[in-house]
Design an enzyme around this catalytic site. Sequence first.
Site, mmCIF file in Angstrom:
data_model
loop_
_atom_site.group_PDB
_atom_site.id
_atom_site.type_symbol
_atom_site.label_atom_id
_atom_site.label_comp_id
_atom_site.label_asym_id
_atom_site.label_seq_id
_atom_site.Cartn_x
_atom_site.Cartn_y
_atom_site.Cartn_z
ATOM 1 N N TYR A 112 -3.122 -19.636 9.976
ATOM 2 C CA TYR A 112 -2.561 -20.749 9.204
ATOM 3 C C TYR A 112 -2.007 -20.490 7.873
ATOM 4 C CZ TYR A 112 -2.454 -25.053 6.264
ATOM 5 O OH TYR A 112 -2.362 -26.377 5.454
ATOM 6 N N ARG A 163 -0.540 -2.302 -7.094
ATOM 7 C CA ARG A 163 -1.006 -3.411 -6.160
ATOM 8 C C ARG A 163 -1.892 -4.320 -7.374
ATOM 9 N NH1 ARG A 163 -1.249 -3.883 -1.177
ATOM 10 N NH2 ARG A 163 -3.085 -4.389 -0.643
ATOM 11 N N HIS A 188 -4.587 -8.613 2.161
ATOM 12 C CA HIS A 188 -5.927 -8.529 2.134
ATOM 13 C C HIS A 188 -6.266 -9.353 3.506
ATOM 14 C CE1 HIS A 188 -6.568 -7.437 -2.334
ATOM 15 N NE2 HIS A 188 -6.260 -6.296 -1.734
ATOM 16 N N LYS A 243 -3.680 -1.673 7.708
ATOM 17 C CA LYS A 243 -4.790 -1.456 7.650
ATOM 18 C C LYS A 243 -5.538 -2.156 8.757
ATOM 19 C CE LYS A 243 -8.603 -0.843 4.384
ATOM 20 N NZ LYS A 243 -9.113 -1.082 2.896
ATOM 21 N N HIS A 285 -1.126 3.456 -6.055
ATOM 22 C CA HIS A 285 -1.901 2.277 -5.774
ATOM 23 C C HIS A 285 -1.945 1.317 -6.723
ATOM 24 C CE1 HIS A 285 -4.810 -0.076 -3.477
ATOM 25 N NE2 HIS A 285 -4.752 0.484 -2.472
ATOM 26 N N ARG A 289 0.808 -1.182 0.133
ATOM 27 C CA ARG A 289 0.037 -0.051 0.059
ATOM 28 C C ARG A 289 0.882 1.086 -0.021
ATOM 29 N NH1 ARG A 289 -3.061 -3.612 3.320
ATOM 30 N NH2 ARG A 289 -5.151 -4.044 2.523
#
Length: 402
Positions: A361, A328, A351, A262, A325, A235
Amino acid sequence: MKLKVRALASLPAGKHFDGHGLYLEVMASGSRFWRWKYRVGGKESRLSFGPFPEVGLAEARDHLAAARARLRAGNDPAAERKAERRQQQAEAMTFAVLRDEWLALQASVLSLTTMAKARWLFSLASDLDTAPVSSVTAPKVLAVLRKIEAQGHHETTHRVKQRISQVFRFGVATGRAEHDPTSALRGALAPVKVTNRAAIIDPKGVADLLRTLETYGGAPTTVAALKLAPLVFARPGNLRAMEWAEIDLNAAEWRIPAGKMKMRDAHVVPLSAQALVILRGLKPITGHGRYCFPSLLTGDRPMSDNTINTALRRLGFDKDTMTGHGFRALASSLLHEMGWAPDVIERQLAHAERNKVRAAYHRAQYMAERKKMMQAWADYLDQLRAGESVAASKRKTSKPKA
């Protein structure tokens, strides 16, 4: 027998009656309270008239006379007092108070940047601050939102509505609000035209972009940031605030602390050999300070959030073609075409994973694959920059010499 004023201070622990149910209760601790015992609807009830000596005998008898008058009129004085207190509490529970409670709860979940944005959005709804939560209706909220909407800020209007809704839903859950007034505003606001952030995602366009980035002649820190952006596709806020303390050149990792992310979840960015070359070249320039990309005005702050976008504009990429941005989206699109597992890509993009157990995991399970992917991605970008005709495939990449 009636109580005597001169004896009140020396009465022993217990209940000492004055008449008509009025008594002074002396606690074991020595504290003394005026109370009234009465019956309403066949049930015994009690009402407090305050502590002694703050409330004297004469005043306590006056309170008793007034309460008995209300009882004779068919009212329950204790129930009335409870209702008054509930009303006072409702009036004291303003939107600002409930909002601040909600923000304090989110502080451990949201990043500092997201918290700052939330506070800014709430500042646009400051007309609600002093309003008791119980008095905030759908029309009142709509009036606030209309002011923002009238300025043409449709997306911001919807974001403010969303934040207000979150506060009221918190209020409902904690028993301070009866309902969420924003639920009645569905369809009342102008719709938001959804536009994706500008990004170049076709291989030929990406090749041209990479070659153009090489021509930038601005500050060395900006040059380095432009070259690093497509390699790490973090980001923009994380990239510009990158700190040397977060970089482990030996382990080839950029470790972003939870407070900067975030969703307040620490994130690791594996660094390719190409990314390490850029950072090692930058180290003699800014390595003495805190930030990898400090502001040109002071080393106490990172570069401006507009620096990357401004550099792209100077290189000829307008806001509808490419943004900071957009790196990404560029990486996400081509990595999927290269055949990398979606879960690996999503984890590297940081995300949020809704299932916390699954997220933990994946953090451990995918790290080795993420390291391979980041190196393969850097190799692929090198091939594009060199003008090689390559397909977006994992088989077309090979690890370079470090």
